[in-house]
Scaffold this motif. Structure first.
Motif, PDB file in Angstrom:
ATOM      1  N   HIS A  94       9.906  -8.428  58.939  1.00  0.00           N
ATOM      2  CA  HIS A  94       9.944  -9.932  59.055  1.00  0.00           C
ATOM      3  C   HIS A  94       9.408 -10.313  60.338  1.00  0.00           C
ATOM      4  N   THR A  95       8.917 -11.743  60.212  1.00  0.00           N
ATOM      5  CA  THR A  95       8.370 -12.480  61.258  1.00  0.00           C
ATOM      6  C   THR A  95       9.044 -13.650  61.471  1.00  0.00           C
ATOM      7  N   CYS A  96       9.023 -13.880  62.763  1.00  0.00           N
ATOM      8  CA  CYS A  96       9.504 -15.624  63.082  1.00  0.00           C
ATOM      9  C   CYS A  96       8.715 -16.137  64.375  1.00  0.00           C
ATOM     10  N   TRP A  97       8.924 -17.191  64.283  1.00  0.00           N
ATOM     11  CA  TRP A  97       8.199 -18.046  65.371  1.00  0.00           C
ATOM     12  C   TRP A  97       9.421 -18.712  66.558  1.00  0.00           C
ATOM     13  N   LEU A  98       8.920 -18.883  67.756  1.00  0.00           N
ATOM     14  CA  LEU A  98       9.795 -19.572  68.700  1.00  0.00           C
ATOM     15  C   LEU A  98       8.915 -20.591  69.155  1.00  0.00           C
ATOM     16  N   PHE A  99       9.516 -21.780  69.328  1.00  0.00           N
ATOM     17  CA  PHE A  99       8.816 -23.114  69.980  1.00  0.00           C
ATOM     18  C   PHE A  99       9.866 -23.842  70.805  1.00  0.00           C
ATOM     19  N   VAL A 100       9.297 -24.493  72.093  1.00  0.00           N
ATOM     20  CA  VAL A 100      10.244 -25.342  72.550  1.00  0.00           C
ATOM     21  C   VAL A 100       9.667 -26.864  72.354  1.00  0.00           C
ATOM     22  N   PRO A 101       9.915 -27.441  71.577  1.00  0.00           N
ATOM     23  CA  PRO A 101       9.081 -28.947  71.303  1.00  0.00           C
ATOM     24  C   PRO A 101       9.461 -29.799  72.591  1.00  0.00           C
ATOM     25  N   GLU A 102       8.320 -30.749  72.767  1.00  0.00           N
ATOM     26  CA  GLU A 102       8.658 -31.549  73.988  1.00  0.00           C
ATOM     27  C   GLU A 102       7.781 -32.877  73.543  1.00  0.00           C
ATOM     28  N   ILE A 103       8.542 -33.913  73.904  1.00  0.00           N
ATOM     29  CA  ILE A 103       7.998 -35.171  73.781  1.00  0.00           C
ATOM     30  C   ILE A 103       7.543 -35.660  75.208  1.00  0.00           C
ATOM     31  N   THR A 104       6.288 -35.751  75.264  1.00  0.00           N
ATOM     32  CA  THR A 104       5.644 -35.914  76.591  1.00  0.00           C
ATOM     33  C   THR A 104       5.845 -37.312  76.880  1.00  0.00           C
ATOM     34  N   SER A 105       5.589 -38.411  76.035  1.00  0.00           N
ATOM     35  CA  SER A 105       5.576 -39.830  76.490  1.00  0.00           C
ATOM     36  C   SER A 105       5.931 -40.789  75.344  1.00  0.00           C
ATOM     37  N   VAL A 106       6.497 -41.668  75.719  1.00  0.00           N
ATOM     38  CA  VAL A 106       6.902 -42.689  74.660  1.00  0.00           C
ATOM     39  C   VAL A 106       6.337 -44.191  75.155  1.00  0.00           C
ATOM     40  N   ILE A 115      10.748 -20.660  61.537  1.00  0.00           N
ATOM     41  CA  ILE A 115      10.284 -21.298  62.771  1.00  0.00           C
ATOM     42  C   ILE A 115      11.704 -21.855  63.528  1.00  0.00           C
ATOM     43  N   TYR A 116      11.909 -21.192  64.684  1.00  0.00           N
ATOM     44  CA  TYR A 116      12.939 -21.631  65.302  1.00  0.00           C
ATOM     45  C   TYR A 116      12.479 -22.504  66.548  1.00  0.00           C
ATOM     46  N   LEU A 117      13.478 -23.820  66.803  1.00  0.00           N
ATOM     47  CA  LEU A 117      13.064 -24.413  67.874  1.00  0.00           C
ATOM     48  C   LEU A 117      14.254 -24.758  68.833  1.00  0.00           C
ATOM     49  N   TYR A 118      14.140 -24.896  70.020  1.00  0.00           N
ATOM     50  CA  TYR A 118      14.714 -24.632  71.254  1.00  0.00           C
ATOM     51  C   TYR A 118      14.626 -25.830  72.174  1.00  0.00           C
ATOM     52  N   ALA A 119      15.760 -26.095  72.854  1.00  0.00           N
ATOM     53  CA  ALA A 119      15.824 -27.311  73.879  1.00  0.00           C
ATOM     54  C   ALA A 119      15.278 -26.189  75.160  1.00  0.00           C
ATOM     55  N   LYS A 172       9.566 -15.660  74.950  1.00  0.00           N
ATOM     56  CA  LYS A 172       8.778 -16.862  75.049  1.00  0.00           C
ATOM     57  C   LYS A 172       8.286 -17.369  73.873  1.00  0.00           C
ATOM     58  N   GLU A 173       7.733 -18.425  74.072  1.00  0.00           N
ATOM     59  CA  GLU A 173       7.065 -19.165  72.698  1.00  0.00           C
ATOM     60  C   GLU A 173       6.046 -18.098  72.138  1.00  0.00           C
ATOM     61  N   GLY A 174       6.049 -18.398  70.757  1.00  0.00           N
ATOM     62  CA  GLY A 174       5.167 -17.347  69.823  1.00  0.00           C
ATOM     63  C   GLY A 174       5.821 -16.794  68.934  1.00  0.00           C
ATOM     64  N   ALA A 175       5.247 -15.962  68.227  1.00  0.00           N
ATOM     65  CA  ALA A 175       5.599 -15.251  67.001  1.00  0.00           C
ATOM     66  C   ALA A 175       6.038 -13.599  67.384  1.00  0.00           C
ATOM     67  N   TYR A 176       7.281 -13.223  66.789  1.00  0.00           N
ATOM     68  CA  TYR A 176       7.765 -12.150  67.028  1.00  0.00           C
ATOM     69  C   TYR A 176       7.952 -11.432  65.445  1.00  0.00           C
ATOM     70  N   ARG A 177       7.873  -9.912  65.579  1.00  0.00           N
ATOM     71  CA  ARG A 177       7.836  -9.285  64.276  1.00  0.00           C
ATOM     72  C   ARG A 177       8.818  -8.042  64.529  1.00  0.00           C
ATOM     73  N   VAL A 178       9.468  -7.745  63.661  1.00  0.00           N
ATOM     74  CA  VAL A 178      10.480  -6.333  63.678  1.00  0.00           C
ATOM     75  C   VAL A 178      10.078  -5.760  62.604  1.00  0.00           C
TER      76      VAL A 178
END
Length: 419
Positions: free
Chosen positions: A110-122, A42-46, A92-98
């Protein structure tokens, strides 16, 4: 026997091909974790604009192609097929398979997931807020990151790995504090707290609105200045006790002024004047910096109790002592008003005199000087003329601040000029 050997070799070759594993590697990601269901990444991106995916080919393969699919609405949708390992589409965010093919036969997947985490409020809140301690807590809302096992649909939620940095404007106690719920001594000043939260190696940091915390704790602290009437002939010899807080002896009457350094959410100042270990007075309405006048013989302590009556916080401190001597009056029998700066005037040495009268006569009984101020002195003149050398006589009556404290003195006074 020959057919059996060929079949075995073919079986082993097929088994070797399908067990080879490819890996999808990412560029531009800030962090990565392993999926709960397998070794999928699972890969996480800004920001996905800088993201890139590439498949690592299995060793030993020669004629490879790469078929990429995107997981959408529960199905794998064909995205692109390349003879090179890089994915060229918009990510885009979600799963990719090759699927990696060698001469059209799948040799790895092989499969991987891509996401952009977000902290919405503190938000910052208080977990413990007492007269002695404060503990802060945080309320963090994040965007959900949900993924599933492509084989059986089992759903998972990725837990955010949150990092905290607390700062505040009153002290170094909180600087670089990285706890989720930091503890500290109860602040005595209004404090502005700032919390910065980040996730997954610094993705999407967000700072809270500042929390201005009004203190409820109190701390009593004061010094005092004592002054007498400022006469040089009043014992002790110092005529001003400014900035002193402990006195072995002082002369009544003295004025005590307060320098209040108390801190906190104080709503009430209670001042106490304690004489000889017994409470003499307490004035709730004296305010922050009262003045006291002390006259009676004894040893005094000043005590302050500060309170936050809304929350019940209280603190106290006592300082002193201030010790007032009993009345004493002493008169010399000679003085030399010759202007040399030494013994030029006739005056008494006194302590704690409330009422005073002094009269000086010459040898013929003529009054040459009179005063009701114990700090006053005779300069050896009668009117504007210098008095003659010789013997004069003084009569002194003095009364102190304590009951029946009186003294009467009389005696000869020798005036020498030495000119």
């Amino acid at each position: 026997m020959k057919t059996y050997i060929i079949s075995c070799i073919g079986f082993l070759a097929f088994f070797c091909h399908i067990t080879l594993q490819a890996q999808i590697v990412s560029t531009g990601h800030n962090s990565s974790v392993e999926a709960s269901y397998s070794v999928d990444s699972i890969y996480l991106y800004a920001d996905l604009q800088s993201a890139g995916l590439s498949a690592v080919p299995p060793s030993g393969a020669t004629n490879l192609s790469y078929s990429w699919k995107k997981f959408e609405s529960g199905n794998w949708v064909e995205s692109e097929t390349n003879t090179h390992a890089n994915y060229t589409g918009v990510l885009k965010e979600g799963a990719y398979r090759v699927s990696i093919l060698d001469d059209g036969t799948q040799v790895a997947q092989h499969t991987c997931w891509l996401f952009v985490p977000e902290i919405t409020s503190v938000e910052i809140d208080t977990l413990v807020n007492t007269c002695s301690s404060l503990q802060l807590t945080n309320l963090v809302n994040t965007k959900d990151i949900e993924y599933s096992d492509p084989k059986n649909g089992t759903a998972y939620t990725l837990e955010y790995q949150l990092e905290y940095e607390w700062t505040w404007n009153a002290s170094d106690e909180m600087e670089n504090n990285t706890e989720a719920q930091p503890e500290m001594s109860a602040p005595l000043d209004t404090v502005s707290f700032t919390l910065t939260v980040s996730a997954f190696n610094g993705i999407s940091p967000i700072a809270s609105e500042s929390l201005f915390f009004d203190p409820i704790a109190v701390k009593s602290d004061f010094t005092f200045n004592v002054t007498d009437r400022g006469n040089e002939n009043e014992f002790p010899t110092q005529n001003s006790y400014s900035e002193l807080t402990t006195f072995s002896e002082a002369s009544s009457e003295v004025d005590v002024s307060i320098n209040n350094n108390s801190l906190g959410g104080i709503t009430v100042y209670d001042w106490y004047l304690i004489k000889d270990d017994e409470l003499e007075s307490a004035d709730r309405d004296e305010g922050k910096n009262p003045n006291f006048s002390i006259t009676e013989l004894g040893s005094y302590q000043l005590s302050l109790v500060t309170q936050n009556t809304i929350r019940g916080c209280k603190d106290s401190i006592s300082v002193g002592p201030i010790t007032l001597k009993e009345m004493n009056v002493e008169a010399p029998n000679v003085f030399t008003p010759d202007g040399d700066g030494s013994n030029d005037v006739f005056r008494v040495a006194y302590t704690s005199v409330k009422d005073f009268k002094m009269v000086i006569f010459n040898s013929w009984g003529r009054k040459v000087f009179e005063t009701s101020d114990p700090g006053d002195s005779w300069d050896g003149k009668i009117g504007s003329q210098k008095a003659a050398e010789g013997v004069y006589f003084y009569f002194i009556e003095a009364r102190g601040y304590n009951e029946k404290e009186e003294v009467k003195l009389k005696g000869p006074l020798h005036l020498f000029r030495g000119e």
